[in-house]
Write a protein that holds these residues in place. Structure first.
Motif, mmCIF file in Angstrom:
data_model
loop_
_atom_site.group_PDB
_atom_site.id
_atom_site.type_symbol
_atom_site.label_atom_id
_atom_site.label_comp_id
_atom_site.label_asym_id
_atom_site.label_seq_id
_atom_site.Cartn_x
_atom_site.Cartn_y
_atom_site.Cartn_z
ATOM 1 N N ALA A 63 36.020 35.030 45.697
ATOM 2 C CA ALA A 63 36.130 36.434 45.266
ATOM 3 C C ALA A 63 37.499 36.697 44.652
ATOM 4 C CB ALA A 63 35.887 37.357 46.459
ATOM 5 N N ASN A 64 38.553 36.158 45.280
ATOM 6 C CA ASN A 64 39.913 36.383 44.762
ATOM 7 C C ASN A 64 40.101 35.788 43.371
ATOM 8 O OD1 ASN A 64 40.573 37.703 47.096
ATOM 9 N ND2 ASN A 64 41.692 35.992 48.011
ATOM 10 N N TRP A 65 39.607 34.572 43.153
ATOM 11 C CA TRP A 65 39.741 33.941 41.835
ATOM 12 C C TRP A 65 38.978 34.734 40.780
ATOM 13 C CZ3 TRP A 65 42.865 30.138 40.109
ATOM 14 C CH2 TRP A 65 43.502 29.338 41.043
ATOM 15 N N ILE A 66 37.769 35.186 41.105
ATOM 16 C CA ILE A 66 36.956 35.937 40.131
ATOM 17 C C ILE A 66 37.583 37.287 39.834
ATOM 18 C CG2 ILE A 66 34.730 37.083 39.785
ATOM 19 C CD1 ILE A 66 33.452 34.749 41.361
ATOM 20 N N ILE A 71 33.579 43.928 47.328
ATOM 21 C CA ILE A 71 32.119 44.037 47.177
ATOM 22 C C ILE A 71 31.755 44.876 45.960
ATOM 23 C CG2 ILE A 71 30.039 45.008 48.233
ATOM 24 C CD1 ILE A 71 31.311 44.274 50.972
ATOM 25 N N LEU A 72 32.395 46.031 45.824
ATOM 26 C CA LEU A 72 32.054 46.927 44.714
ATOM 27 C C LEU A 72 32.391 46.286 43.367
ATOM 28 C CD1 LEU A 72 33.174 50.402 46.135
ATOM 29 C CD2 LEU A 72 30.877 49.427 46.016
ATOM 30 N N PHE A 73 33.483 45.531 43.318
ATOM 31 C CA PHE A 73 33.841 44.845 42.072
ATOM 32 C C PHE A 73 32.790 43.811 41.704
ATOM 33 C CE2 PHE A 73 35.657 41.463 39.586
ATOM 34 C CZ PHE A 73 36.444 42.109 38.646
ATOM 35 N N LEU A 74 32.399 42.988 42.660
ATOM 36 C CA LEU A 74 31.460 41.898 42.384
ATOM 37 C C LEU A 74 30.079 42.425 42.023
ATOM 38 C CD1 LEU A 74 32.491 39.508 45.302
ATOM 39 C CD2 LEU A 74 32.960 39.162 42.870
#
Length: 545
Positions: free
Chosen positions: A411-414, A384-387
């Motif tokens: 989320a993993n791919w990004i 969450i914090l990364f995105l």
């Protein structure tokens, strides 16, 4: 008196500088200030020899006896097309004194006219920070002399700021213990920026650039609610995210669009009264803020523990990045007398309920709202914090999952291959050829078994660099995954027959050679064999008598 104040100021005809800068009708001067008799900012008077870095074990014990109190004053430079009180544009890095006029130069008789965007942006931030808005606020003159303040005063807000009594929510990174925090906001007020001093290499004089004079600022004053350097740094980072999401500032610290002055004091646990506060400046990154605060807390705690609390004086200190310590800049004998009085050349700022409601309805989804929404989707706080940290990345993620793509896989791919590509190529997510729709299609193709994960990575990098469509690349390069067991069994049989020595070793106990056989089969299939079917058939063949 005037002669005393201006001694050391010398004005050079602007014609000494590029002719393009003197094409305006107004006469411009380029001011320089003699610094020969001034003390450098990093010169520090004799103080107790506090060697914080060499006493970490002792300090960890001392720290348990004291509580740090931290508050932050943050100046946010607004991304308006023109300055706060005149029609001059402001572009960071432009030629000195190329965006000035009689108003922002403080020439006699020039009158300010308020930029309405400044009010709109102030209301947007006030609402985002959960503040109570002042429907009738005013501007004041803050009197002080400084070489880059041409009027001799700053137009600001004193006793009736536009927003008060708010708060900001944030989540600490997992690596720093995690957890939710809520920090109070004392006030938000509008003001103008000063110019900028350009110091010469030999330090004998400074030049004054007035391009920045009159640029609109919002000052956000926090409550003294923070207790550690990481809390303060995350507070400042959340403010940066917020102003970027709101579209009111780029928040770039390296350009001075977000500037933080930190106030730090220490008191024994249980004491109600605050200790003597010290202000820290020259913080040009969040990591520097964290380190500067932790150093200053340790310095003050050590002085307390040694019975030298009286050596902590109200002063402004600078953070020296090279030495990793704070040093005295100037002492503060008492509160400065700015002689505030209402700005006579500007009317009061009146807001209507309809105006405020329209702005409230136009607010975007803010970082805290996104974090809670992503949390409800089942994402980890680290994801969450990364995105949420980058609004463009969050928008890309939202657009990807809007096409029914798997949330966790997106989320993993990004966060993985796409983030690595962006870092290596020094690009933003808006600068790549890949679209959210095609990332969603790629995830669906892998999940359905049309292509393998390995093939998916190859397609991803092609899409990032050159664009195109997933289905188009699959057809063009014949990348459809082989899922026919009979076809895969033929490949397995051939590889086993071609490697009798490795087969004997495997059956002799070297079971790790399974990876060798699987690699050879994938090579023969050009990466198209379904890994699950392949490994099942391979194990049956290897273990057969």
């Amino acid at each position: 008196m005037a002669l005393t104040l201006f001694r050391g100021i010398k004005c050079c005809p602007f014609s000494m500088y590029p002719s393009a800068l003197v094409s305006r009708k107004h006469v411009l001067l380029y001011c320089t200030m003699n610094n020969s008799q001034t003390q450098t900012a990093t010169q520090e008077k004799s103080q107790p020899n506090v060697k914080v870095s060499t006493q970490s074990k002792k300090m960890s014990k001392v720290a348990k006896d004291y509580e740090a109190i931290i508050g932050i004053e943050t100046h946010v430079q607004l991304s308006t097309l023109t300055k706060a009180f005149c029609s001059c544009p402001y572009n960071y890095g432009s030629q000195p004194n190329s965006s000035v006029c009689p108003v922002c130069m403080g020439l006699p008789g020039a009158l300010p006219v308020l930029n309405s965007k400044v009010i709109e942006y102030a209301v947007r931030l006030g609402l985002a920070l959960n503040c109570e808005l002042s429907f009738n606020s005013k501007f004041d003159r803050k009197q002080y002399f400084y070489p880059d303040l041409p009027k001799g005063y700053q137009i600001s807000q004193f006793d009736v700021p536009i927003a008060t009594g708010g708060y900001i929510d944030l989540d600490l990174p997992v690596e720093f213990g995690g957890g939710h925090r809520k920090f109070g906001i004392t006030r938000v007020h509008m003001e103008e920026d000063a110019g900028k001093l350009l110091h010469t290499g030999n330090g004998s004089f400074s030049q004054v650039d007035l391009n920045r004079a009159g640029v609109p600022l919002l000052e956000i004053v926090s409550e003294p609610d923070m207790r550690t350097g990481i809390e303060a740094a995350e507070y400042a980072a959340e403010l940066q995210r917020m102003v970027r999401y709101l579209g009111i500032s780029n928040g770039n610290m390296q350009e001075g669009s977000l500037r933080c002055d930190v106030n730090v004091s220490v008191r024994p646990w249980g004491q109600i009264e605050f200790g003597t506060k010290v202000e820290i400046k020259n913080l040009n990154s969040f990591s520097a803020m964290n380190r500067a605060i932790d150093f200053e807390i340790a310095r003050q705690e050590l002085l307390h523990s040694q019975g030298q609390a009286n050596q902590i004086v109200q002063e402004t200190r600078l953070w020296e990045e090279g030495a990793q310590k704070t040093v005295t800049m100037r002492k503060k004998e008492g509160l400065a007398d700015y002689r505030y009085f209402p700005e006579p050349d500007l009317p009061e700022v009146g807001l209507t309920t309809k105006y405020v409601d329209n702005i409230r309805d136009s607010l975007p989804e803010l970082p805290e709202m996104k974090r809670r929404r992503y949390e409800n989707m089942g994402l980890s706080m680290q994801d969450i914090l990364f995105l949420v940290n980058d609004m463009d990345v969050a928008d890309f993620f939202d657009a990807t999952i809007a096409k029914a793509a798997d949330v966790k896989l997106a989320a993993n791919w990004i966060m993985g291959d796409i983030a690595a590509y962006l870092k290596n190529e020094k690009l933003s997510i808006n600068e790549v050829k890949l679209t959210p729709q095609e990332l969603g299609e790629l995830i669906s193709s892998i999940k359905s078994g049309t292509i393998s994960g390995k093939i998916g990575k190859e397609i991803l990098f092609e899409l990032l660099a050159k664009g195109g469509t997933v289905q188009g690349l699959i057809k063009e390069k014949d990348l459809v995954q082989i899922v026919d067991p009979i076809e895969i069994e033929k490949m397995v049989d051939k590889v086993i027959a071609d490697n009798p020595k490795q087969l004997e070793q495997y059956r002799g106990g070297k079971t790790k050679l399974q990876g060798f056989f699987a690699g050879q089969i994938m090579k023969a299939s050009k990466g198209k064999a379904n890994p699950g079917i392949l490994n099942k058939i391979l194990l049956e063949k290897l273990n057969a008598q």
